[in-house]
Scaffold this active site. Structure first.
Site, PDB file in Angstrom:
ATOM      1  N   GLY A   1     -13.759  -8.863  61.643  1.00  0.00           N
ATOM      2  CA  GLY A   1     -15.077  -9.359  61.539  1.00  0.00           C
ATOM      3  C   GLY A   1     -16.057  -9.112  62.526  1.00  0.00           C
ATOM      4  O   GLY A   1     -15.816  -8.379  63.643  1.00  0.00           O
TER       5      GLY A   1
ATOM      6  N   CYS B   1      -8.164  -5.851  64.423  1.00  0.00           N
ATOM      7  CA  CYS B   1      -9.348  -5.751  65.159  1.00  0.00           C
ATOM      8  C   CYS B   1      -9.752  -7.359  65.415  1.00  0.00           C
ATOM      9  O   CYS B   1      -9.350  -7.846  66.336  1.00  0.00           O
ATOM     10  CB  CYS B   1     -10.380  -5.566  63.983  1.00  0.00           C
ATOM     11  SG  CYS B   1     -11.854  -4.956  64.824  1.00  0.00           S
ATOM     12  N   TYR B   2     -10.902  -7.831  64.752  1.00  0.00           N
ATOM     13  CA  TYR B   2     -11.210  -9.344  65.213  1.00  0.00           C
ATOM     14  C   TYR B   2      -9.776 -10.126  65.225  1.00  0.00           C
ATOM     15  O   TYR B   2      -9.599 -11.085  66.095  1.00  0.00           O
ATOM     16  CB  TYR B   2     -12.282  -9.789  64.458  1.00  0.00           C
ATOM     17  CG  TYR B   2     -12.636 -11.327  64.611  1.00  0.00           C
ATOM     18  CD1 TYR B   2     -13.378 -11.651  65.793  1.00  0.00           C
ATOM     19  CD2 TYR B   2     -12.178 -12.360  64.128  1.00  0.00           C
ATOM     20  CE1 TYR B   2     -13.950 -12.929  66.043  1.00  0.00           C
ATOM     21  CE2 TYR B   2     -12.368 -13.703  64.331  1.00  0.00           C
ATOM     22  CZ  TYR B   2     -13.232 -13.991  65.516  1.00  0.00           C
ATOM     23  OH  TYR B   2     -13.661 -15.327  65.677  1.00  0.00           O
TER      24      TYR B   2
ATOM     25  N   HIS C   1      -8.035  -0.205  62.624  1.00  0.00           N
ATOM     26  CA  HIS C   1      -7.966  -0.572  61.134  1.00  0.00           C
ATOM     27  C   HIS C   1      -6.869   0.100  60.341  1.00  0.00           C
ATOM     28  O   HIS C   1      -7.061   1.405  59.852  1.00  0.00           O
ATOM     29  CB  HIS C   1      -9.234  -0.503  60.306  1.00  0.00           C
ATOM     30  CG  HIS C   1     -10.329  -1.400  61.133  1.00  0.00           C
ATOM     31  ND1 HIS C   1     -10.549  -2.396  60.588  1.00  0.00           N
ATOM     32  CD2 HIS C   1     -11.230  -1.381  61.802  1.00  0.00           C
ATOM     33  CE1 HIS C   1     -11.420  -2.914  61.119  1.00  0.00           C
ATOM     34  NE2 HIS C   1     -11.870  -2.387  61.930  1.00  0.00           N
TER      35      HIS C   1
ATOM     36  N   GLU D   1      -5.888  -0.379  57.349  1.00  0.00           N
ATOM     37  CA  GLU D   1      -6.089  -0.336  56.013  1.00  0.00           C
ATOM     38  C   GLU D   1      -6.926   0.938  55.400  1.00  0.00           C
ATOM     39  O   GLU D   1      -7.079   1.256  54.149  1.00  0.00           O
ATOM     40  CB  GLU D   1      -6.493  -1.742  55.496  1.00  0.00           C
ATOM     41  CG  GLU D   1      -8.226  -1.754  56.176  1.00  0.00           C
ATOM     42  CD  GLU D   1      -8.264  -2.376  57.469  1.00  0.00           C
ATOM     43  OE1 GLU D   1      -7.107  -2.374  58.208  1.00  0.00           O
ATOM     44  OE2 GLU D   1      -9.212  -3.111  57.929  1.00  0.00           O
TER      45      GLU D   1
ATOM     46  N   ASP E   1     -15.035   0.737  34.184  1.00  0.00           N
ATOM     47  CA  ASP E   1     -14.996  -0.330  34.418  1.00  0.00           C
ATOM     48  C   ASP E   1     -15.235  -1.580  33.402  1.00  0.00           C
ATOM     49  O   ASP E   1     -14.373  -2.337  33.046  1.00  0.00           O
ATOM     50  CB  ASP E   1     -16.090  -0.649  35.622  1.00  0.00           C
ATOM     51  CG  ASP E   1     -15.805  -0.010  36.803  1.00  0.00           C
ATOM     52  OD1 ASP E   1     -14.874   0.848  36.856  1.00  0.00           O
ATOM     53  OD2 ASP E   1     -16.849   0.281  37.441  1.00  0.00           O
TER      54      ASP E   1
ATOM     55  N   LYS F   1     -11.903   1.144  42.211  1.00  0.00           N
ATOM     56  CA  LYS F   1     -11.966   1.915  40.930  1.00  0.00           C
ATOM     57  C   LYS F   1     -10.600   2.428  40.454  1.00  0.00           C
ATOM     58  O   LYS F   1      -9.996   2.422  39.218  1.00  0.00           O
ATOM     59  CB  LYS F   1     -12.926   3.332  41.246  1.00  0.00           C
ATOM     60  CG  LYS F   1     -13.112   4.047  40.168  1.00  0.00           C
ATOM     61  CD  LYS F   1     -14.230   3.326  39.272  1.00  0.00           C
ATOM     62  CE  LYS F   1     -15.358   3.662  38.925  1.00  0.00           C
ATOM     63  NZ  LYS F   1     -16.313   3.066  38.255  1.00  0.00           N
TER      64      LYS F   1
END
Ligand code: XMP
Length: 507
Positions: free
Chosen positions: A54, A81-82, A168, A170, A226, A365
């Site tokens: 964040g 992180c945060y 991070h 991710e 989509d 996607k």
């Protein structure tokens, strides 16, 4: 019932990316606000909790906090992180501002005796993006990683199953991030990995039914991945209550309107094509600002849908194939506005629809493609490259005219045909008609015609991208074909910019 992991949101850009990585590892993930109480968490009964990053400093006023009790629930927690700093701060450690902020790819040393980093080599390249750091560990914690400029990159209290990382895991830039998350889920949370794409589809269908009840729904179908997947999902959930409207706004690629009509006409789902080229061109006449163009087009789309809704039992719900990158890039998720994707930032506030149905809103996607395949959509629809809702309107710079759009359609068709013929690997490729005219010579005459730019990118999530190194002989063929076959073009250039700093589309 599936096991769940709870992702607690502290305002970071990557919360849905974390949730998606967890899903990818076959564990159900649920995102909740960071301040949720420990009591509510107990009711959800997750097997693990992840605290996201964040933009705040833990010691700044108004910094979001979590319920301190979550660290005593005997549920494993991973702070990112945060989230890492918050865990440290709330458990009595110290966080302060860095002398040297770290942004981008950073080399770190990790202790691979720690369960979180098991199976990795000690030296790792990770994505860091921080101006604060953990400078003093809370009681019971040990340091499990460091970098040149950050003394505590990772920490753990293995007895209480609490883990923190400053980087991070991710994002793709963290090379072995997925392995770290897998270690957390499997080795620390003991996940059974019982969640699959079929569970996901089932859950979405249930959510759609609950939301729609007996209402009628209008779906804006562009023929792109989509909205096609959204149509397939809705027609499974609420078959008789759905009508799909394809608005041909005159900004489609060469022959595309007819191709879409062919793909959807005479199928189980009710399909209507509206030819509205003239109407859209009039609305955008004289407009040059990209954001204004997008907003006008978004508004006009809704006007057409509203007219059609009246014909379809006064439908009150509008369905769209919005996906997560549209949401964040439009700044709709407490993040900065990069551009208003027409289906997010471009919707008018006073529209007649009383609600939106957006079952793909938290997805990326490639996940949407997987769902499409699972629902039995044909390969050519599922694997189409993305095409923005406003279509060629955002690839034709400056004022939109039929003449300019026709030039672009022809140039774009040639480029795409040659890319396919030469089997050049790219995730998205198209032509742009720049608004720049330049002097040329054809035969013995001076010309003063448009410049076409070619764009081709490689990407997995469309949030970052690299330009494709198209072989020169292909570029040469495209250039000579466009110059010879498309009247009004005298110069062809190739865009060699990544994202960032450029976006994929030019507007
Ligand atoms: P950018 O240009 O933001 O594009 O790097 C990222 C991806 O999103 C597509 N795109 C859009 N899709 N409505 C859409 O449905 C839009 O307004 C829009 N703008 C960009 C783009 O083609 C690329 O794949």
């Amino acid at each position: 019932m599936n096991q769940k992991v709870l992702v607690l949101d502290f305002g970071g850009q990557y919360k849905e990316l974390i949730a998606r990585r967890v899903r990818e590892l076959n564990v159900l993930s649920i995102v909740k606000p960071g301040g949720i109480s420990a009591e509510e968490i107990k009711k959800i009964a997750p097997i693990g909790i992840i605290l996201t990053g964040g933009p705040n400093s833990v010691y700044g006023g108004n910094a979001p906090e979590c319920d301190k009790e979550i660290f005593n629930l005997n549920i494993p927690v991973l702070g990112i992180c945060y989230g890492h700093q918050l865990m440290c701060y709330m458990l009595g450690g110290k966080v302060k501002s860095c002398n040297v902020s770290e942004y981008g790819k950073i080399d770190v040393t990790l202790n691979n005796e720690c369960l979180l980093f098991e199976g990795l080599t000690g030296e790792q390249s990770v994505l860091m993006s921080h101006t604060d750091y953990v400078c003093e560990l809370p009681q019971g914690f040990v340091k499990t990683g460091y970098s040149n400029d950050c003394p505590i990159v990772a920490m753990e209290n293995s007895a209480k199953k609490l883990y923190g990382v400053q980087f991070h895991p991710e994002v793709e830039t963290t090379k072995h991030g997925k392995r770290i998350l897998k270690n957390f889920l499997v080795k620390i949370c003991h996940a059974k990995r019982d969640y699959s794409m079929d569970d996901f589809i089932e859950e979405k269908i249930k959510e759609i039914k609950e939301q729609v009840k007996s209402e009628k729904v209008i779906l804006g179908l562009s023929g792109g991945v989509d909205s096609s997947v959204c149509a397939a999902l809705l027609s499974k959930a609420i078959p008789g209550q759905l009508v799909c409207i394809f608005v041909d706004h005159g900004f489609m690629r060469k022959n595309e309107g007819d191709e879409i009509e062919r793909a959807f006409k005479d199928k189980e789902v009710k399909f209507v094509r509206i030819n509205a080229e003239q109407r859209f061109l009039e609305k955008v006449k004289g407009v040059t600002d990209p954001e204004t163009k997008r907003k006008i087009i978004g508004k006009e789309f809704v006007s057409v849908f509203e007219e059609e809704a009246k014909k379809f039992g006064d439908a009150k719900l509008l369905a769209q194939g919005t996906i997560y990158p549209d949401v964040i890039e439009s700044g709709a998720d407490n993040t900065a506005n990069i551009k208003s994707h027409h289906n997010v930032g471009g919707l008018p506030k006073d529209m007649l629809f009383t609600g939106l149905v957006e079952p793909l809103r938290t997805l990326f996607k490639d996940e949407v493609r997987k769902i499409g395949a699972r629902l039995g959509l044909p390969d050519y629809l599922v694997n189409r490259q993305p095409f923005p809702g406003p279509g060629l309107a955002v690839r034709c710079i400056g004022e939109l005219t039929k003449e300019k759009l026709d030039i672009l359609r022809e140039a774009d068709a040639i480029f795409r045909a040659e890319m396919e013929k030469h089997k050049v690997k790219a995730n998205q490729y198209f032509a742009v008609l720049t608004n720049l005219r330049s002097v040329g010579v054809m035969g013995d005459f001076r010309t003063y015609d448009y410049t076409v730019a070619l764009r081709a990118v490689k990407t997995t999530d469309f949030m970052t991208a690299e330009y494709v190194k198209i072989p020169h002989y292909v570029l040469e063929t495209v250039s000579s074909r466009i110059a010879n076959e498309v009247k009004g073009v005298s110069r062809i250039v190739y865009d060699i910019t990544g994202k960032p700093p450029a976006t994929i589309e030019w507007e």
